[in-house]
Motif scaffolding. Structure first.
Motif, mmCIF file in Angstrom:
data_model
loop_
_atom_site.group_PDB
_atom_site.id
_atom_site.type_symbol
_atom_site.label_atom_id
_atom_site.label_comp_id
_atom_site.label_asym_id
_atom_site.label_seq_id
_atom_site.Cartn_x
_atom_site.Cartn_y
_atom_site.Cartn_z
ATOM 1 N N ALA A 138 0.814 -1.212 0.023
ATOM 2 C CA ALA A 138 -0.081 -0.106 0.001
ATOM 3 C C ALA A 138 0.965 1.233 0.061
ATOM 4 C CB ALA A 138 -1.028 0.063 1.140
ATOM 5 N N ASP A 139 1.966 1.278 0.827
ATOM 6 C CA ASP A 139 2.911 2.411 0.966
ATOM 7 C C ASP A 139 3.466 2.702 -0.496
ATOM 8 O OD1 ASP A 139 1.897 2.453 3.427
ATOM 9 O OD2 ASP A 139 4.055 1.825 4.408
ATOM 10 N N ARG A 140 4.032 1.379 -1.022
ATOM 11 C CA ARG A 140 4.870 1.461 -2.368
ATOM 12 C C ARG A 140 4.070 1.740 -3.659
ATOM 13 N NH1 ARG A 140 7.298 -3.971 -1.783
ATOM 14 N NH2 ARG A 140 7.724 -3.625 -4.229
ATOM 15 N N HIS A 141 2.822 1.169 -3.650
ATOM 16 C CA HIS A 141 1.874 1.413 -4.764
ATOM 17 C C HIS A 141 0.426 2.111 -4.472
ATOM 18 C CE1 HIS A 141 5.135 -1.069 -6.760
ATOM 19 N NE2 HIS A 141 5.042 -1.812 -5.876
ATOM 20 N N ARG A 180 -6.076 3.004 3.523
ATOM 21 C CA ARG A 180 -4.689 3.436 4.144
ATOM 22 C C ARG A 180 -3.991 3.841 2.614
ATOM 23 N NH1 ARG A 180 -0.186 1.110 7.577
ATOM 24 N NH2 ARG A 180 1.656 1.773 6.494
ATOM 25 N N ALA A 181 -4.032 3.118 1.551
ATOM 26 C CA ALA A 181 -3.595 3.433 0.340
ATOM 27 C C ALA A 181 -4.006 4.688 -0.159
ATOM 28 C CB ALA A 181 -3.809 2.057 -0.547
ATOM 29 N N ASN A 182 -5.327 4.598 -0.314
ATOM 30 C CA ASN A 182 -5.759 5.862 -0.772
ATOM 31 C C ASN A 182 -5.487 7.350 -0.094
ATOM 32 O OD1 ASN A 182 -6.850 5.162 -3.368
ATOM 33 N ND2 ASN A 182 -8.752 4.005 -2.016
ATOM 34 N N ARG A 183 -5.118 7.268 1.304
ATOM 35 C CA ARG A 183 -4.733 8.473 1.923
ATOM 36 C C ARG A 183 -3.238 8.759 1.515
ATOM 37 N NH1 ARG A 183 -7.612 10.415 5.982
ATOM 38 N NH2 ARG A 183 -5.835 11.612 6.671
#
Length: 383
Positions: free
Chosen positions: A67-70, A87-90
């Motif tokens: 999620a952090d990388r992509h 989380r990813a979209n934030r």
């Protein structure tokens, strides 16, 4: 002849669909080249079940790392855990806010370009406020976004709002005419559902995750964009977590999207309610090819009633869903006051939507004042 009719009833183009470069394309390329441990990452277009199994095989740290990388990929994967998508979209929103802040102060851009960048900064800051649950986000073009109200993982009943024309990242929410925008619609419906059945675990999705027509022009009079939206709607409803029952609330051109999607929707979609519809690309409810109950409403002052209900040469969307011959269950829209008032608090239209959303069919108000729209539904009053 059809084109002339559409033009004279206000179906005229108002602007072009332009926007930022496709940053998601670069994100997809990076995803396809990446690995986790020694494993290749799955195709983002894989069925939700395949993606769900992939993420369930990961350790928590590995999933968070993806999620952090992509973020622009993970945040839009049907089948990924919803909390991971939030989380990813934030992260994606924070990155895009930084990009737009730079563009807003770039003297090489036109005043209009800097102005749009400033508006995007404002929108992204709003979407980044604590507690917001962004299920999908793509800044490409005019932008797409979806937000969840409630606990999607635990919900027994899920309502999905499918909005109409001029829906994009900038119009996703409004301070004026609040209940004419997807966020206001969803907040209003979620509040009404909680009041109607406090014991029922519900969630509402403000779903602006498709490319809608700009203005009521040629795109709005055809099913081209509806077809793309329908594919995305089918994917969403098929990937929702758990075994929740789903209701679709489709406004204006959104009802075209729902009509095109109807035949492919999963069986968990139990109800499809349309408001202010220009047609559903079908001549009757049976022609939609769905087992879902089809509901329809239209306020007496809604201008959409003046649109030609026909389909010729690809133009127009077919029969009027509130017409007796269509076969929908016609609901009261009392109090809606026009084309954009169906989700206003205190209206019978919103109350009816809420009762459908929680499965309380006995208490919906039919347009004819009797109980005809409830006929044949288990547990509902019959005349």
């Amino acid at each position: 002849m059809v084109f002339v009719l559409l033009a004279t009833t206000g179906w005229t183009a108002v602007r072009q669909q332009n926007g930022p470069v496709e940053t998601r394309a670069a994100a997809l390329t990076a995803w396809k080249q990446a690995v986790i441990g020694h494993r290749a990452l799955p195709d983002p277009e894989s069925p939700p079940g395949v993606l769900a199994r992939f993420f369930s095989s990961l350790e928590a740290g590995q999933a968070a790392s993806l999620a952090d990388r992509h973020p622009l990929v993970v945040g839009n994967l049907n089948g990924a855990p919803v909390t991971l998508r939030y989380r990813a979209n934030r992260i994606a929103l924070a990155q895009e806010r930084q990009v737009e802040q730079w563009r807003a102060s770039d003297g090489r851009l036109s005043a209009a370009g800097r102005g749009e960048a400033s508006r995007r900064v404002h929108r992204y800051e709003s979407l980044l406020r604590p507690g917001r649950q962004i299920l999908a986000f793509d800044p490409t073009g005019k932008g797409r976004v979806a937000e969840v109200f409630g606990d999607l993982d635990r919900a027994r009943r899920v309502s999905v709002i499918v909005p109409g024309v001029d829906t994009d990242v900038l119009t996703f929410e409004r301070s004026k005419r609040r209940y004419s925008a997807p966020v206001g619609m969803a907040q209003s419906l979620y509040t009404a559902e909680r009041a109607a059945a406090p014991a029922v675990r519900t969630a509402v999705i403000a779903w602006a995750d498709y490319t809608s027509p700009s203005g009521v022009g040629l795109d709005a009079s055809t099913g081209r964009l509806a077809a793309g939206g329908a594919d995305r709607l089918v994917a969403l409803t098929g990937a929702l977590p758990g075994r929740s029952e789903v209701s679709l609330f489709c406004h204006s051109y959104g009802s075209v999207v729902c009509g095109v999607a109807a035949r492919e929707l999963p069986r968990r979609v139990r109800d499809m309610a349309v408001a202010g519809s220009p047609g559903m690309r079908a001549e009757n409810a049976a022609g939609l090819g769905t087992d879902a109950r089809v509901w329809a409403m239209r306020d007496a002052g809604d201008w959409i009633k003046d649109v030609p209900y026909l389909k010729v040469g690809g133009l127009g969307h077919g029969a009027d869903p509130v017409a007796p011959g269509f076969g929908a269950r016609v609901l009261s829209a009392a109090g809606a006051l026009g084309h954009t008032g169906y989700f206003e608090p205190g209206t019978e239209s919103l109350s009816n939507f809420a009762e459908i959303g929680v499965g309380s069919y006995r208490t919906v108000s039919c347009e004819d004042g009797n109980s005809g729209c409830r006929r044949g539904i288990y547990g509902a009053e019959v005349s």
